[in-house]
Design a protein around this motif. Sequence first.
Motif, short mmCIF file in Angstrom:
data_model
loop_
_atom_site.label_atom_id
_atom_site.label_comp_id
_atom_site.label_asym_id
_atom_site.label_seq_id
_atom_site.Cartn_x
_atom_site.Cartn_y
_atom_site.Cartn_z
N UNK A 1 29.85 52.72 34.89
CA UNK A 1 29.00 52.66 33.69
C UNK A 1 27.81 53.59 33.91
N UNK A 2 27.52 54.40 32.92
CA UNK A 2 26.45 55.38 33.07
C UNK A 2 25.06 54.82 32.75
N UNK A 3 24.99 53.88 31.81
CA UNK A 3 23.71 53.31 31.42
C UNK A 3 23.85 51.86 31.03
N UNK A 4 22.87 51.05 31.44
CA UNK A 4 22.87 49.63 31.10
C UNK A 4 21.54 49.30 30.44
N UNK A 5 21.62 48.66 29.28
CA UNK A 5 20.43 48.36 28.48
C UNK A 5 20.38 46.87 28.17
N UNK A 6 19.67 46.11 29.01
CA UNK A 6 19.57 44.67 28.78
C UNK A 6 18.65 44.37 27.59
N UNK A 7 18.57 43.10 27.17
CA UNK A 7 17.69 42.74 26.05
C UNK A 7 16.27 43.26 26.28
N UNK A 8 15.66 43.72 25.21
CA UNK A 8 14.31 44.26 25.31
C UNK A 8 14.27 45.76 25.48
N UNK A 9 15.43 46.37 25.70
CA UNK A 9 15.47 47.84 25.84
C UNK A 9 15.08 48.47 24.50
N UNK A 10 14.26 49.48 24.54
CA UNK A 10 13.81 50.18 23.34
C UNK A 10 14.91 51.11 22.84
N UNK A 11 15.08 51.16 21.53
CA UNK A 11 16.11 52.04 20.97
C UNK A 11 15.80 53.51 21.27
N UNK A 12 14.51 53.88 21.31
CA UNK A 12 14.15 55.26 21.65
C UNK A 12 14.68 55.64 23.03
N UNK A 13 14.63 54.68 23.95
CA UNK A 13 15.11 54.93 25.30
C UNK A 13 16.63 55.15 25.29
#
Length: 129
Positions: A107-119
């Motif tokens: 997996x290249x990127x993991x975005x848990x809850x609270x991750x900003x959409x801009x990020x």
Amino acid sequence: MEKRIRVLMAKPGIDGHWRGAKIVTTALRNAGMEVIFTGNMSPEAIAKIAVQEDVNVVGLSILAAGHMRIIQRVLNALQGENVEDIVVMVGGTIPQEDIPILKEMGVHGVFPPGSKTDMIVEFVKEKMA
């Protein structure tokens, strides 16, 4: 003419929490990307659609238990389709201790809850640069 980034957003399994996936889909579309939102699908169907739609990125949203097994099935299905150049990102209730393991799995990127959409948008743009 610059080629648009194509993203497949999917929810592997039968998890019914779609809000996060829809928010990310909207953010990526607002950033100029072409996003195909499939909703719930099997890992194998996700891989087949990724190939058929010639996407650059597969985004998975998982809020249910069993995320490690489900994500591994998606990665295996992509390998089974001989896909090696698609960026895979995952969002949802992913425990912090699982993030390094997911990255080792491919997996290249993991975005848990609270991750900003801009990020998330910047992550995709950087991977496609």
